[in-house]
Design a protein around this motif. Structure first.
Motif, PDB file in Angstrom:
ATOM      1  N   TRP A  70       9.870   0.903  -0.144  1.00 41.36           N
ATOM      2  CA  TRP A  70       8.921   0.448  -1.167  1.00 41.36           C
ATOM      3  C   TRP A  70       9.506   0.420  -2.566  1.00 41.36           C
ATOM      4  O   TRP A  70       8.803   0.103  -3.528  1.00 41.36           O
ATOM      5  CB  TRP A  70       7.663   1.323  -1.137  1.00 41.36           C
ATOM      6  CG  TRP A  70       6.757   0.907  -0.024  1.00 41.36           C
ATOM      7  CD1 TRP A  70       6.744   1.387   1.248  1.00 41.36           C
ATOM      8  CD2 TRP A  70       5.768  -0.115  -0.063  1.00 41.36           C
ATOM      9  NE1 TRP A  70       5.807   0.735   2.001  1.00 41.36           N
ATOM     10  CE2 TRP A  70       5.190  -0.189   1.217  1.00 41.36           C
ATOM     11  CE3 TRP A  70       5.328  -0.971  -1.060  1.00 41.36           C
ATOM     12  CZ2 TRP A  70       4.183  -1.093   1.519  1.00 41.36           C
ATOM     13  CZ3 TRP A  70       4.304  -1.867  -0.756  1.00 41.36           C
ATOM     14  CH2 TRP A  70       3.746  -1.917   0.522  1.00 41.36           C
ATOM     15  N   ARG A  73       8.706  -2.516  -5.002  1.00 41.81           N
ATOM     16  CA  ARG A  73       7.622  -3.302  -4.398  1.00 41.81           C
ATOM     17  C   ARG A  73       6.255  -2.632  -4.526  1.00 41.81           C
ATOM     18  O   ARG A  73       5.308  -3.024  -3.868  1.00 41.81           O
ATOM     19  CB  ARG A  73       7.891  -3.526  -2.909  1.00 41.81           C
ATOM     20  CG  ARG A  73       9.135  -4.279  -2.599  1.00 41.81           C
ATOM     21  CD  ARG A  73       9.297  -4.617  -1.113  1.00 41.81           C
ATOM     22  NE  ARG A  73       8.974  -3.535  -0.202  1.00 41.81           N
ATOM     23  CZ  ARG A  73       7.985  -3.590   0.701  1.00 41.81           C
ATOM     24  NH1 ARG A  73       7.212  -4.637   0.816  1.00 41.81           N
ATOM     25  NH2 ARG A  73       7.764  -2.575   1.513  1.00 41.81           N
ATOM     26  N   GLN A  76       2.998  -4.465  -4.606  1.00 45.34           N
ATOM     27  CA  GLN A  76       2.533  -5.145  -3.394  1.00 45.34           C
ATOM     28  C   GLN A  76       1.601  -4.288  -2.550  1.00 45.34           C
ATOM     29  O   GLN A  76       1.103  -4.745  -1.522  1.00 45.34           O
ATOM     30  CB  GLN A  76       3.724  -5.580  -2.551  1.00 45.34           C
ATOM     31  CG  GLN A  76       4.599  -6.611  -3.219  1.00 45.34           C
ATOM     32  CD  GLN A  76       5.838  -6.932  -2.389  1.00 45.34           C
ATOM     33  OE1 GLN A  76       5.935  -6.568  -1.223  1.00 45.34           O
ATOM     34  NE2 GLN A  76       6.785  -7.616  -2.994  1.00 45.34           N
TER      35      GLN A  76
END
Length: 129
Positions: A70, A73, A76
């Protein structure tokens, strides 16, 4: 508390747990864990849960850019609708409670469509028919 962030080793033992009702605190704690250099390339996972649903699971030994990494990100993450409010959902005009039986794939799809809310995901899917 609705959010729980913790580290876990392969045998399932969890440590360094944080529980909060605030999405912003949960996100900042998750980001802080991701930045810890001493955990890189170790068999340790970082879990962010909302109620009993995993929002993100990061493996520190996963290659960058993969689904289990992760870093870079966090934006997201599929945050739950309603900003993480806990309790009975709001009433819908003309609505009624019904129990349904769904397979695991349908549950996952409804949860994704409804941003963590299975009922909302079912309503969205039905509106597309």
């Amino acid at each position: 508390m609705s959010y729980r962030i913790y580290l876990q080793i392969p045998n399932g033992s969890a440590f360094e747990r944080t529980e909060t009702g605030s999405r912003s605190i949960a996100e900042s704690v998750f980001r802080a864990f991701l930045e810890r250099d001493e955990l890189q390339n170790m068999e340790v996972s970082l879990h962010m849960m909302y109620q009993r649903t995993a929002l993100a699971v990061h493996y520190f030994d996963a290659a960058p850019g993969t689904a289990n990494n992760w870093q870079g990100r966090v934006e997201q993450i599929a945050w739950p609708q309603g900003g993480g409010k806990v309790g009975r959902p709001t009433e819908l005009e003309g609505g009624a409670r019904h129990n349904v039986y769904l397979d695991a794939v349908s549950i996952a799809r409804a949860r994704k469509l409804g941003q963590g809310n299975i009922s909302e995901g079912i309503r969205i899917a039905l509106s597309r028919v």
